[in-house]
Design a protein around this motif. Structure first.
Motif, PDB file in Angstrom:
ATOM      1  N   CYS A   1       0.820  -1.197   0.000  1.00 43.33           N
ATOM      2  CA  CYS A   1       0.000   0.000   0.000  1.00 43.33           C
ATOM      3  C   CYS A   1       0.858   1.253   0.000  1.00 43.33           C
ATOM      4  CB  CYS A   1      -0.919   0.003   1.226  1.00 43.33           C
ATOM      5  SG  CYS A   1      -2.100  -1.366   1.210  1.00 43.33           S
ATOM      6  N   ALA A   2       0.523   2.187  -0.868  1.00 39.83           N
ATOM      7  CA  ALA A   2       1.186   3.485  -0.954  1.00 39.83           C
ATOM      8  C   ALA A   2       2.691   3.350  -1.109  1.00 39.83           C
ATOM      9  CB  ALA A   2       0.860   4.327   0.286  1.00 39.83           C
ATOM     10  N   GLN A   3       3.115   2.322  -1.841  1.00 38.66           N
ATOM     11  CA  GLN A   3       4.545   2.114  -2.005  1.00 38.66           C
ATOM     12  C   GLN A   3       4.812   1.697  -3.433  1.00 38.66           C
ATOM     13  OE1 GLN A   3       6.268  -0.354   0.948  1.00 38.66           O
ATOM     14  NE2 GLN A   3       8.170  -0.664  -0.133  1.00 38.66           N
ATOM     15  N   ALA A   4       5.865   2.272  -4.045  1.00 39.41           N
ATOM     16  CA  ALA A   4       6.213   1.931  -5.403  1.00 39.41           C
ATOM     17  C   ALA A   4       6.722   0.503  -5.462  1.00 39.41           C
ATOM     18  CB  ALA A   4       7.288   2.887  -5.933  1.00 39.41           C
ATOM     19  N   GLN A   5       6.804  -0.024  -6.678  1.00 38.53           N
ATOM     20  CA  GLN A   5       7.198  -1.416  -6.848  1.00 38.53           C
ATOM     21  C   GLN A   5       7.951  -1.569  -8.147  1.00 38.53           C
ATOM     22  OE1 GLN A   5       6.892  -4.210  -5.202  1.00 38.53           O
ATOM     23  NE2 GLN A   5       7.688  -5.466  -6.832  1.00 38.53           N
ATOM     24  N   VAL A   6       9.029  -2.291  -8.116  1.00 42.24           N
ATOM     25  CA  VAL A   6       9.759  -2.578  -9.333  1.00 42.24           C
ATOM     26  C   VAL A   6       9.117  -3.771 -10.015  1.00 42.24           C
ATOM     27  CG1 VAL A   6      11.927  -1.683  -8.464  1.00 42.24           C
ATOM     28  CG2 VAL A   6      11.377  -4.062  -8.087  1.00 42.24           C
ATOM     29  N   TRP A  47       9.306  -5.545  -2.710  1.00 45.55           N
ATOM     30  CA  TRP A  47      10.145  -4.573  -2.033  1.00 45.55           C
ATOM     31  C   TRP A  47      10.784  -3.642  -3.055  1.00 45.55           C
ATOM     32  CZ3 TRP A  47       9.911  -9.775  -1.056  1.00 45.55           C
ATOM     33  CH2 TRP A  47       9.349 -10.122   0.169  1.00 45.55           C
ATOM     34  N   ASP A  48      10.767  -2.360  -2.756  1.00 46.30           N
ATOM     35  CA  ASP A  48      11.315  -1.338  -3.643  1.00 46.30           C
ATOM     36  C   ASP A  48      12.757  -1.056  -3.221  1.00 46.30           C
ATOM     37  OD1 ASP A  48      11.938   0.844  -5.157  1.00 46.30           O
ATOM     38  OD2 ASP A  48      10.278   2.092  -4.496  1.00 46.30           O
ATOM     39  N   PRO A  49      13.750  -1.334  -4.085  1.00 45.57           N
ATOM     40  CA  PRO A  49      15.143  -1.104  -3.688  1.00 45.57           C
ATOM     41  C   PRO A  49      15.456   0.356  -3.393  1.00 45.57           C
ATOM     42  CG  PRO A  49      14.974  -1.578  -6.033  1.00 45.57           C
ATOM     43  CD  PRO A  49      13.630  -1.873  -5.439  1.00 45.57           C
ATOM     44  N   ARG A  50      14.598   1.264  -3.856  1.00 43.91           N
ATOM     45  CA  ARG A  50      14.812   2.689  -3.573  1.00 43.91           C
ATOM     46  C   ARG A  50      14.346   3.052  -2.164  1.00 43.91           C
ATOM     47  NH1 ARG A  50      11.424   4.654  -8.637  1.00 43.91           N
ATOM     48  NH2 ARG A  50      10.144   2.998  -7.705  1.00 43.91           N
ATOM     49  N   ARG A  51      13.662   2.127  -1.508  1.00 43.68           N
ATOM     50  CA  ARG A  51      13.159   2.383  -0.151  1.00 43.68           C
ATOM     51  C   ARG A  51      13.777   1.386   0.819  1.00 43.68           C
ATOM     52  NH1 ARG A  51       8.293   5.400   0.072  1.00 43.68           N
ATOM     53  NH2 ARG A  51       7.696   4.247   1.944  1.00 43.68           N
ATOM     54  N   ARG A  52      15.095   1.307   0.770  1.00 41.92           N
ATOM     55  CA  ARG A  52      15.821   0.373   1.617  1.00 41.92           C
ATOM     56  C   ARG A  52      15.617   0.725   3.098  1.00 41.92           C
ATOM     57  NH1 ARG A  52      20.458  -2.578   0.821  1.00 41.92           N
ATOM     58  NH2 ARG A  52      20.584  -1.715  -1.294  1.00 41.92           N
ATOM     59  N   PRO A  53      15.103  -0.200   3.894  1.00 41.34           N
ATOM     60  CA  PRO A  53      14.897   0.088   5.319  1.00 41.34           C
ATOM     61  C   PRO A  53      16.232   0.139   6.061  1.00 41.34           C
ATOM     62  CG  PRO A  53      14.363  -2.189   4.841  1.00 41.34           C
ATOM     63  CD  PRO A  53      14.635  -1.549   3.514  1.00 41.34           C
TER      64      PRO A  53
END
Length: 303
Positions: free
Chosen positions: A32-37, A57-63
């Protein structure tokens, strides 16, 4: 009330909504509300055709790596009999996709991990009463369950897909392509609601259960069936299908009909564990271990 599990059991405006669903369906399910490759294409075996492996998991949003010093053990709860996700192995120990993923997460966090099997309907109560720390049992996230537990990010979704006989496979399915076509679906299901909202020109044929619906496709009573892609994938690849059928078109994952996805449940307020598991999920995916697990358990991709 027992928790829901999505994998078992949920003309202008319509086309706008369908376009959004297709855009989402081109990916393997967006948080939800998160981009996706886009889903990675990975060979299932050297001689096999490339299979779509979902990525959530979006690699641009690395936790960021959380503080793991307070974690020493994670007691995972899972269910007793839901292959290939959860089952008892030949050695009598818990096995399956969820169990192997739990162990991979504990290896990433570098802590002791235990896995206890219980009946599915008892899992949330066991978590609430501190008989375990986390539930990894293909549990579909829902508003009702969020009132009783907190959840990690989704680690897979349960898409919906069309199946047809092999001589009538369509590479893409849109509402206008199914005008006048007979489509089998389980009566009262989220899949039926989706078809009624988006495929209004199709001729719907409700069935009481999966077996009857699939038999209807094999016998030619309907042109397509629409349902849970994971169970359809195992049916298509199993002996019960008689090698009759294949997927048509791609996956549909609109959360309004098909849910938020499958997450790991932790006790309310246990942000330390939830964040640790989110970080470990990303790391397991980033290192390719999630892909390895997926290809081991899913010979026909539901995506």
């Amino acid at each position: 009330m027992a928790p829901s599990r999505q994998v078992k059991s949920p003309k202008t405006m319509r086309r706008v909504l369908f376009g959004l669903a297709v855009a989402v369906g081109l990916f393997a399910g967006l948080p939800c509300a998160q981009a996706q490759v886009p889903a990675k294409q990975t060979p299932a075996a050297p001689q096999a055709a490339p299979q779509a492996v979902p990525g959530f998991w979006d690699p641009r949003r690395r936790p960021e790596r959380p503080d793991l010093s307070r974690l020493t053990v994670v007691r995972f709860l899972t269910e007793t009999d839901y292959p290939p996700f959860n089952y008892t192995g030949a050695d009598g120990n818990p096995a399956g996709f969820n169990v192997d993923l739990a162990r991979a997460l504990c290896e990433e966090i570098k802590i002791t991990c235990t896995v206890q099997m219980r009946r599915f309907e008892t899992l949330v109560d066991a978590l609430s009463s501190n008989r375990g720390d986390a539930i990894i049992a293909s549990m579909a996230v829902s508003p009702q369950l969020r009132a009783r537990a907190d959840f990690t990010d989704p680690y897979y979704r349960v898409p919906a897909r069309f199946a047809s006989r092999k001589d009538a496979v369509m590479p893409e399915i849109r509402p206008e392509y199914l005008e006048g076509k007979k489509v089998g679906v389980i009566a009262g299901s989220a899949h039926e609601a989706y078809l009624k909202a988006m495929f209004t020109d199709a001729e719907l044929h409700p069935y009481p259960n999966d077996d009857a619906m699939r038999a209807g496709l094999r016998k030619g009573e309907v042109d397509f069936i629409f349902g849970d892609a994971i169970s359809l994938a195992f049916w298509i690849n199993g002996t019960d299908s008689g090698d009759c059928c294949a997927f048509s078109g791609g996956p549909f994952v609109e959360s309004r009909f098909f849910g938020e996805g499958i997450g790991i449940a932790v006790r309310k307020g246990n942000d330390v564990l939830r964040q640790a598991l989110n970080w470990a999920l990303f790391r397991v995916w980033e290192k390719g271990r999630y892909t390895d697990l997926w290809l081991r358990y899913f010979s026909v991709s539901p995506f």
